[in-house]
Design an enzyme around this catalytic site. Structure first.
Site, short mmCIF file in Angstrom:
data_model
loop_
_atom_site.label_atom_id
_atom_site.label_comp_id
_atom_site.label_asym_id
_atom_site.label_seq_id
_atom_site.Cartn_x
_atom_site.Cartn_y
_atom_site.Cartn_z
N ALA A 99 42.92 5.48 74.01
CA ALA A 99 42.76 4.87 72.69
C ALA A 99 43.89 3.88 72.40
O ALA A 99 43.66 2.79 71.86
CB ALA A 99 42.73 5.96 71.61
N GLU A 100 45.12 4.25 72.78
CA GLU A 100 46.25 3.35 72.57
C GLU A 100 46.12 2.10 73.43
O GLU A 100 46.40 0.98 73.00
CB GLU A 100 47.56 4.08 72.87
N GLU A 149 48.94 5.28 109.13
CA GLU A 149 48.29 5.05 107.85
C GLU A 149 46.88 5.64 107.85
O GLU A 149 46.35 5.98 108.91
CB GLU A 149 48.19 3.54 107.56
N LYS A 193 42.84 5.28 107.51
CA LYS A 193 41.82 4.27 107.78
C LYS A 193 40.77 4.36 106.67
O LYS A 193 39.89 5.20 106.71
CB LYS A 193 41.17 4.45 109.15
N ARG A 200 36.35 -10.32 105.13
CA ARG A 200 36.72 -10.53 106.52
C ARG A 200 35.73 -11.48 107.21
O ARG A 200 36.12 -12.35 107.96
CB ARG A 200 36.76 -9.20 107.27
N CYS A 249 8.71 22.49 87.07
CA CYS A 249 8.01 22.57 85.78
C CYS A 249 6.53 22.27 85.87
O CYS A 249 5.81 22.45 84.88
CB CYS A 249 8.66 21.61 84.78
N CYS A 288 10.07 13.50 88.93
CA CYS A 288 9.33 14.37 88.02
C CYS A 288 9.24 13.67 86.68
O CYS A 288 10.23 13.11 86.19
CB CYS A 288 10.06 15.70 87.87
N CYS A 301 11.35 19.61 81.72
CA CYS A 301 11.73 20.18 83.01
C CYS A 301 13.11 20.84 82.95
O CYS A 301 14.10 20.18 82.60
CB CYS A 301 11.73 19.09 84.07
#
Length: 697
Positions: free
Chosen positions: A39-40, A125, A127, A148, A438, A453, A459
């Site tokens: 909110a802020e 690192e 991937k 890329r 259902c 459905c 349902c």
């Protein structure tokens, strides 16, 4: 001072707000450590928007307000990479990693670029399973972003990248004159799940996985669509870097043969990028030798499910930039780096049967029931088959020997049948015509792969989602009815339909978890207020497929009442603005379901009476103001037929008998409703009596 002078307090306030918003974006999206509430943050952004609207001469491209996305593009332009975006070679097992380390060690032997024990130092690192991109900053400002592509030429996605809150539009600190940073755009799994749920609610394309969603989002021709997608970016490399010293510009490129980069190691280069405000993932480590590499691989593999995003392996890079320069490149890949991929584990087993599951939005998903098989570290008995088209494409049949894949934490899937082992008597799968939960009709539109459905309001599999949707701000706006409370109400059996909400009282609500007396009273008050919604809001709350907020409002204005809408035929629906055959057909199918009409009647009984947009006019409204209840089986008319005629005549159909009931129409095998009508002295009609009433006799 309230003028627009750039030297005045307005400009200073705008600069302060931009700085604060950028700082909080970085804390939230990069460091995952917010220090203010949403909110802020919204208040800061709202103030900045207001100031910029009143002082448009102070708007800059780097302002946080400019992330919303530009106008749609006709097509992506091509971008020639200054430095090629190389791909990596792959390692699949321990032997590949040992061989990689040996090649590197042999090449660097005698160069003085290994540690005293002869081991090579690497940076390890994750991937990322996303889309590789290149971002170009000039004088600290983001000026271009590209995919890329083929490594030499990519697509210009600058407008889309600018919408990512984790990507700084302007660098901070002592940044280079030019910085071309490479990295990955991806989507967190939780964000992916929420995106797909939203896509399902809108009846739009469902993404297969987070990588597919990230790639599709980043390649939108309309950047405003990209701006709505929860994409993130991590930097892990670079292309061209230009640094100005004493009036002279020095150019660094990772493959230029210049080893004297601003930082001597790959790990320190990534730390340098962080100083500029660029997001760099912290799950990396500097290790030595093949044993260090394999240890990182094992530890990452055992904890990958705890990561918020998908990875498909790890990456090893020689840490020393001077050593990288010595090792160089071969063809399309560097000799100093390699990707060690996690295996997509597969096994074969027997497909015992195919059942269907009904999702929260009605999607019918076929699920393979398998002879138990141990794959990917767990025993698998069920696997996804996605949809009927996918089953046909793969030619999977019940009774087949099938290949099952479980890659890491991904839901197991049936990859394909082993045709050589297909026995006689296998059977094809057919999507059921009725919902197994259902009994409602299952529909599949021509341009969609998913069957659904149609029993949304009725349902049980869709009950929670339909209620949450109906309580939303754009629908009935029932403040205080959150997901957790809906879960409790449905799980306890207290709420079985939308109409049941309006039978809740404060005393019983206060007994639920996290519901105090005051909260319960406030919710009951909100429910009372929701009893007289605008008609358009109620129509939107019903969750009719393809009927969004605008269409619901147009329908309300055109028909004036829900009764008139329920009795409308296709030609009448097509007369409504923006209602075509698809939307019209969806509306007819929705109101053609008896249980949907019963829930609408129950809403009426519970006191939910929408404000009509216009008065229903014209003759033939003989039953206006009358409420009828149908029970039993009539000889010639189905209950749907009778309901349609009653509504067309301006009457209402209720699911229960009360003092407000005008008539009860009873056929054969009429039950308790007939008994109650007799007790209350309500007139009872048979089919003939109903027809006479409709004809005005």
């Amino acid at each position: 001072m309230t003028g627009s002078s750039k030297g005045g307090s307005v400009a200073e306030r705008i600069d302060f707000l931009r700085s604060e918003i950028s700082r909080h974006n970085h804390l939230y999206y990069v460091q995952a450590a917010p220090i203010i509430s949403d909110a802020e943050f919204d208040r800061l952004m709202k103030e900045l928007v207001a100031l910029e609207e009143s002082h448009p001469d102070l708007i800059t491209p780097e302002s946080p307000t400019q992330r919303v996305g530009a106008a749609p593009m006709a097509a992506f332009k091509s971008v020639r990479h200054v430095v090629p975006m190389r791909s990596l070679g792959n390692a699949f097992d321990r032997g590949d990693v040992v061989a990689f380390d040996k090649r590197v060690s042999d090449t660097l032997r005698g160069s003085g670029l290994t540690s005293h024990d002869g081991n090579v130092e690497y940076v390890t690192e994750l991937k990322f399973d996303g889309l590789a991109v290149s971002l170009r900053y000039e004088d600290g400002r983001l000026v271009q972003a590209a995919t890329r592509g083929d490594g030499q030429t990519g697509e210009d996605i600058t407008s889309n990248i600018r919408t990512l809150r984790s990507v700084p539009l302007k660098l901070v600190g002592d940044f280079p004159e030019v910085l071309e940073v490479r990295g990955e755009v991806l989507m967190n799994r939780s964000d992916f799940d929420r995106l797909n749920q939203a896509q399902q609610r809108r009846g739009e394309k469902i993404f297969v996985n987070p990588r597919n969603a990230a790639a599709g989002s980043l390649r939108q021709l309309d950047p405003r669509v990209t701006a709505t997608r929860p994409l993130r970016f991590f930097a892990y490399g670079w292309g061209e870097i230009r640094i100005r010293h004493d009036g002279q510009t020095e150019v660094f490129q990772q493959e230029s043969g210049v080893p004297s980069m601003p930082r001597p190691t790959h790990a320190k280069m990534l730390d340098w990028f962080k100083e500029f405000g660029l997001p760099v993932n912290d799950s990396r480590k500097v290790v030595k030798g093949s044993e260090g590499l394999l240890d990182f691989y094992a530890r990452t593999g055992s904890t990958r499910t705890q990561l918020p995003f998908d990875i498909d392996g790890v990456v090893y890079k020689v840490n020393s930039l001077a050593a990288q320069d010595v090792l160089g490149f071969v063809a399309r890949a560097p000799r100093f780096a390699i990707a060690h991929k996690f295996p997509a584990e597969e096994e074969t087993t027997t497909l015992l049967g195919i059942e269907v599951q009904v999702g929260r939005t009605g999607a019918i998903t076929p699920v393979a029931r398998l002879k138990p098989v141990f794959v990917g570290g767990v025993t698998v008995t069920n696997a996804t088959l996605h949809n009927e088209d996918e089953i046909r494409r793969k030619d999977v049949r019940i009774g087949d020997t099938v290949i099952v894949r479980r890659a890491g934490d991904v839901i197991p899937e049936v990859v394909s049948p082993v045709l050589e082992l297909r026995p006689a008597g296998t059977s094809l799968f057919l999507t059921p015509s009725n919902c197994p939960v259902c009994g409602s009709a299952v529909e599949r539109l021509e341009d969609e792969a998913i069957s659904r459905c149609t029993g949304g309001l009725f349902c049980p599999a869709q009950r929670k989602q339909s209620i949450i949707h109906a309580a939303g701000r754009k629908a009935l706006d029932i403040e205080g009815l959150g997901e957790k409370l809906v879960d409790q109400l449905v799980d306890s059996g207290r709420i079985k339909s939308l109409a049941d909400l309006f039978t809740l009282n404060a005393f019983e609500l206060a007994s639920y978890e996290r519901m105090g007396r005051k909260s319960a009273e406030n919710l009951v008050a909100a429910l009372d207020q929701a009893r007289t919604p605008e008609l358009g809001r109620l129509l939107y709350a019903l969750g009719i497929r393809h009927v969004g907020e605008t269409t619901a409002r147009d329908l309300a204005r055109h028909f004036g009442s829900i009764d008139a809408l329920m009795s409308a035929d296709e030609s009448q629906l097509l007369a409504v603005n923006d209602v075509g055959p698809v939307v019209g057909g969806s509306i007819i199918r929705f109101f053609g379901e008896t249980h949907n009409r019963e829930i609408i009647a129950a809403l009426n009984d519970a006191g939910v009476h929408p404000k009509p947009e216009v008065k229903t006019a014209g003759g033939g409204q003989r039953l206006a103001g009358k409420t009828l209840v149908l029970t039993g089986t009539m000889p010639n008319w189905s209950r749907d037929d009778a309901t349609r005629h009653i509504l067309a005549a301006g009457g209402k159909v209720s699911g229960s008998v009360s003092k407000k009931t005008s008539y009860v129409v009873a056929g054969e095998d009429a039950g308790s409703k007939l008994v109650k009508a007799q007790e209350l002295g309500i007139p009872v009609l048979d089919e003939g009596g109903l027809k006479a009433l409709l004809e005005g006799a």
